[in-house]
Design a protein around this motif. Structure first.
Motif, PDB file in Angstrom:
ATOM      1  N   ARG A 244      41.718  47.050  32.729  1.00  0.00           N
ATOM      2  CA  ARG A 244      41.496  48.056  31.677  1.00  0.00           C
ATOM      3  C   ARG A 244      40.013  48.152  31.333  1.00  0.00           C
ATOM      4  O   ARG A 244      39.497  49.238  31.090  1.00  0.00           O
ATOM      5  N   ARG A 245      39.316  47.029  31.339  1.00  0.00           N
ATOM      6  CA  ARG A 245      37.915  47.020  30.928  1.00  0.00           C
ATOM      7  C   ARG A 245      37.036  47.748  31.934  1.00  0.00           C
ATOM      8  O   ARG A 245      36.113  48.474  31.569  1.00  0.00           O
ATOM      9  N   PHE A 246      37.300  47.545  33.228  1.00  0.00           N
ATOM     10  CA  PHE A 246      36.467  48.140  34.271  1.00  0.00           C
ATOM     11  C   PHE A 246      37.078  49.401  34.876  1.00  0.00           C
ATOM     12  O   PHE A 246      36.493  49.983  35.784  1.00  0.00           O
ATOM     13  N   HIS A 247      38.289  49.771  34.407  1.00  0.00           N
ATOM     14  CA  HIS A 247      38.944  50.989  34.879  1.00  0.00           C
ATOM     15  C   HIS A 247      39.154  50.960  36.396  1.00  0.00           C
ATOM     16  O   HIS A 247      38.849  51.913  37.109  1.00  0.00           O
ATOM     17  N   LEU A 248      39.681  49.832  36.879  1.00  0.00           N
ATOM     18  CA  LEU A 248      39.987  49.666  38.298  1.00  0.00           C
ATOM     19  C   LEU A 248      41.398  49.133  38.450  1.00  0.00           C
ATOM     20  O   LEU A 248      41.935  48.488  37.547  1.00  0.00           O
ATOM     21  N   GLU A 249      41.980  49.383  39.605  1.00  0.00           N
ATOM     22  CA  GLU A 249      43.309  48.877  39.926  1.00  0.00           C
ATOM     23  C   GLU A 249      43.301  47.352  39.951  1.00  0.00           C
ATOM     24  O   GLU A 249      42.389  46.724  40.476  1.00  0.00           O
ATOM     25  N   LYS A 250      44.340  46.740  39.369  1.00  0.00           N
ATOM     26  CA  LYS A 250      44.402  45.278  39.266  1.00  0.00           C
ATOM     27  C   LYS A 250      44.358  44.608  40.638  1.00  0.00           C
ATOM     28  O   LYS A 250      43.659  43.609  40.835  1.00  0.00           O
ATOM     29  N   GLY A 251      45.099  45.144  41.596  1.00  0.00           N
ATOM     30  CA  GLY A 251      45.083  44.560  42.936  1.00  0.00           C
ATOM     31  C   GLY A 251      43.715  44.660  43.591  1.00  0.00           C
ATOM     32  O   GLY A 251      43.299  43.771  44.336  1.00  0.00           O
ATOM     33  N   ASN A 252      43.006  45.735  43.320  1.00  0.00           N
ATOM     34  CA  ASN A 252      41.671  45.903  43.884  1.00  0.00           C
ATOM     35  C   ASN A 252      40.691  44.908  43.268  1.00  0.00           C
ATOM     36  O   ASN A 252      39.802  44.386  43.941  1.00  0.00           O
ATOM     37  N   ILE A 253      40.855  44.647  41.969  1.00  0.00           N
ATOM     38  CA  ILE A 253      40.001  43.669  41.306  1.00  0.00           C
ATOM     39  C   ILE A 253      40.175  42.295  41.937  1.00  0.00           C
ATOM     40  O   ILE A 253      39.208  41.548  42.130  1.00  0.00           O
ATOM     41  N   HIS A 254      41.394  41.976  42.265  1.00  0.00           N
ATOM     42  CA  HIS A 254      41.676  40.692  42.917  1.00  0.00           C
ATOM     43  C   HIS A 254      40.901  40.563  44.212  1.00  0.00           C
ATOM     44  O   HIS A 254      40.265  39.538  44.488  1.00  0.00           O
ATOM     45  N   ARG A 255      40.911  41.604  45.013  1.00  0.00           N
ATOM     46  CA  ARG A 255      40.192  41.587  46.289  1.00  0.00           C
ATOM     47  C   ARG A 255      38.682  41.535  46.079  1.00  0.00           C
ATOM     48  O   ARG A 255      37.957  40.833  46.780  1.00  0.00           O
ATOM     49  N   ILE A 256      38.188  42.265  45.112  1.00  0.00           N
ATOM     50  CA  ILE A 256      36.753  42.273  44.817  1.00  0.00           C
ATOM     51  C   ILE A 256      36.288  40.874  44.438  1.00  0.00           C
ATOM     52  O   ILE A 256      35.266  40.382  44.921  1.00  0.00           O
ATOM     53  N   PHE A 257      37.050  40.197  43.574  1.00  0.00           N
ATOM     54  CA  PHE A 257      36.656  38.882  43.073  1.00  0.00           C
ATOM     55  C   PHE A 257      36.571  37.848  44.192  1.00  0.00           C
ATOM     56  O   PHE A 257      35.580  37.116  44.312  1.00  0.00           O
ATOM     57  N   PHE A 258      37.587  37.781  45.029  1.00  0.00           N
ATOM     58  CA  PHE A 258      37.572  36.767  46.080  1.00  0.00           C
ATOM     59  C   PHE A 258      36.570  37.113  47.182  1.00  0.00           C
ATOM     60  O   PHE A 258      36.009  36.216  47.820  1.00  0.00           O
ATOM     61  N   SER A 259      36.336  38.389  47.391  1.00  0.00           N
ATOM     62  CA  SER A 259      35.290  38.778  48.334  1.00  0.00           C
ATOM     63  C   SER A 259      33.927  38.340  47.814  1.00  0.00           C
ATOM     64  O   SER A 259      33.068  37.863  48.565  1.00  0.00           O
ATOM     65  N   PHE A 260      33.719  38.492  46.503  1.00  0.00           N
ATOM     66  CA  PHE A 260      32.476  38.038  45.870  1.00  0.00           C
ATOM     67  C   PHE A 260      32.304  36.535  46.052  1.00  0.00           C
ATOM     68  O   PHE A 260      31.215  36.054  46.417  1.00  0.00           O
ATOM     69  N   CYS A 261      33.355  35.759  45.799  1.00  0.00           N
ATOM     70  CA  CYS A 261      33.277  34.298  45.949  1.00  0.00           C
ATOM     71  C   CYS A 261      32.945  33.908  47.386  1.00  0.00           C
ATOM     72  O   CYS A 261      32.143  32.989  47.623  1.00  0.00           O
ATOM     73  N   GLU A 262      33.541  34.586  48.349  1.00  0.00           N
ATOM     74  CA  GLU A 262      33.245  34.278  49.749  1.00  0.00           C
ATOM     75  C   GLU A 262      31.782  34.550  50.080  1.00  0.00           C
ATOM     76  O   GLU A 262      31.144  33.772  50.799  1.00  0.00           O
ATOM     77  N   ARG A 263      31.240  35.638  49.559  1.00  0.00           N
ATOM     78  CA  ARG A 263      29.836  35.963  49.822  1.00  0.00           C
ATOM     79  C   ARG A 263      28.905  34.944  49.179  1.00  0.00           C
ATOM     80  O   ARG A 263      27.906  34.531  49.771  1.00  0.00           O
TER      81      ARG A 263
END
Length: 421
Positions: free
Chosen positions: A149-168
């Protein structure tokens, strides 16, 4: 047999499957979601103004706002807010705060890293907003739904963004968590005891400390398949009484006097390593320790020529004085761990049943801990007594380590005797 146990286990299995398989939104789907978010914001804004203002003013201001409305992700705040609190106007200002400097610095690190591949699931999200989103998940104990709700993004997409960030970020481990060598190592050394407590004639032979070795536990969700569904004991009671070793990660650290991490090893709870990897590394590469230096660690860690640990068993005045000297340094690591947990509150409990992903999140937090310290952004977490890092009663010893510890304790105790005469 409790039906709730089956439901809980099945729910977690579905959650892990979703975490592994949920794909990011396509550009078209994202565009549709963003359009929907804009419409919902406009509608909510209109209803609020209708209730609070006269009708003519409402329509004039609505037309003006429709021409300028933009949907922007919320800027990261370091203080945790309740999900029920309303967002203040400051949360949508441009990146101009101290936190913004950290966001930009981390984005620059990722931008200049060897891998320039596009992060999975970013879906038109800028790199700086990707960093903001990921730091929000790390620093606040908030749900994916709340961040959605805060970033106006799909919850499943946020999950992918977060773990992709951690991997980088994990790809920068050698750059952000490194053992000091040469001049850097010499500058990192600090006295085993303060100069005013040691006479000049006994200074020679008393080593300087390069870092403090210790560990802590990071609780994680028990992986699927580890639950005993036949047990009639509730899950919470089982976690407290049985403490399955895979319900936490072992985080082993070496930190310098500033609390910066020089070494980080993350393993499963069942993989107990009390400094053996560090001991073997220093034995194979003695040049990593400047001449006359040492690491200090609590009982339970190996006693070697490079790692000093306290005496155990029946103690005399000499041994007690040596143990007290070492104890003064252990607070450095306790404080570093408390600060790590205070800044990255998600580490208080990682609701992740996948070991590799949980490890990636913990390693990311440790690396960013160093980044924030290098930027001068210090968080002083409170060291709770029950969370103070302790070791086992007995650790491995070697003859060389025993001899060096006895020599040092004799020198320190000699100074005590001379100071009392």
């Amino acid at each position: 047999m409790d039906v709730r146990e089956y439901v809980l286990s099945a729910g977690r299995a579905v959650l892990d499957m979703v975490e592994r398989e949920w794909q990011p939104l396509s550009p078209g789907e994202l565009e549709q979601r963003l359009d929907q978010a804009v419409e919902e914001i406009l509608e909510a804004d209109l209803m609020a103004k209708v209730k609070t203002q006269p009708a003519p003013a409402v329509y004039v201001q609505l037309l003006q706002s429709q021409a300028n409305v933009q949907v922007q992700p919320q800027v990261l705040q370091t203080t945790t807010s309740s999900p029920t609190e309303k967002e203040s106007p400051e949360l949508r200002e441009p990146l101009e705060t101290v936190e913004s400097a950290a966001v930009n610095h981390i984005a620059d690190l990722l931008q200049t890293s060897k891998s320039r591949a596009r992060m999975a699931g970013r879906a038109r999200l800028s790199l700086s907003h990707t960093v903001q989103l990921s730091l929000t998940l790390l620093t606040e104990r908030v749900s994916y739904r709340s961040v959605s709700r805060r970033f106006h993004l799909e919850k499943g997409n946020i999950h992918r963004i977060f773990f992709s960030f951690c991997e980088r970020v994990n790809m920068l481990e050698e750059r952000l968590i490194r053992w000091p060598v040469g001049t850097e190592a010499a500058e990192a050394l600090f006295p085993l005891t303060s100069p005013e407590k040691v006479h000049e004639e006994v200074q020679q032979g008393v080593p300087q400390v390069l870092g403090v070795l210790g560990h802590t536990h990071i609780p994680i969700r028990l992986p699927i398949g580890k639950h005993d569904v036949e047990s009639r004991v509730s899950e919470v009671k089982r976690m407290k009484k049985e403490a399955h070793p895979d319900s936490w990660l072992n985080l082993q650290l070496v930190c310098d006097r500033k609390g910066r991490f020089l070494h980080c090893r993350i393993s499963k709870g069942s993989d107990v390593d009390r400094g053996s990897a560090v001991r073997d590394k220093l034995k194979q590469h003695p040049e990593l320790m400047p001449a006359g230096s040492c690491l200090v660690a609590r009982a339970g860690y190996p006693l070697t020529a490079q790692i000093l640990t306290p005496y155990s068993g029946s103690l005399g005045p000499r041994e007690e004085h040596f143990n007290k000297t070492l104890e003064d340094h252990f607070h450095i690591l306790d404080q570093a761990v408390a600060s790590l947990r205070a800044r990255f509150q998600r580490l208080r409990y990682l609701d992740i049943g996948n070991y590799d992903r949980a490890r990636a999140v913990v390693l990311t937090a440790c690396m960013l801990h160093n980044v924030f310290l290098d930027m001068g952004q210090v968080v002083q977490g409170e060291v709770e007594k029950e969370e103070a890092i302790t070791g086992e009663e007995v650790g491995e010893v070697c003859d060389e380590g025993v001899h060096r510890r006895d020599t040092i304790s004799d020198l320190l105790f000699k100074n005590t005797d001379s100071g009392n005469t």
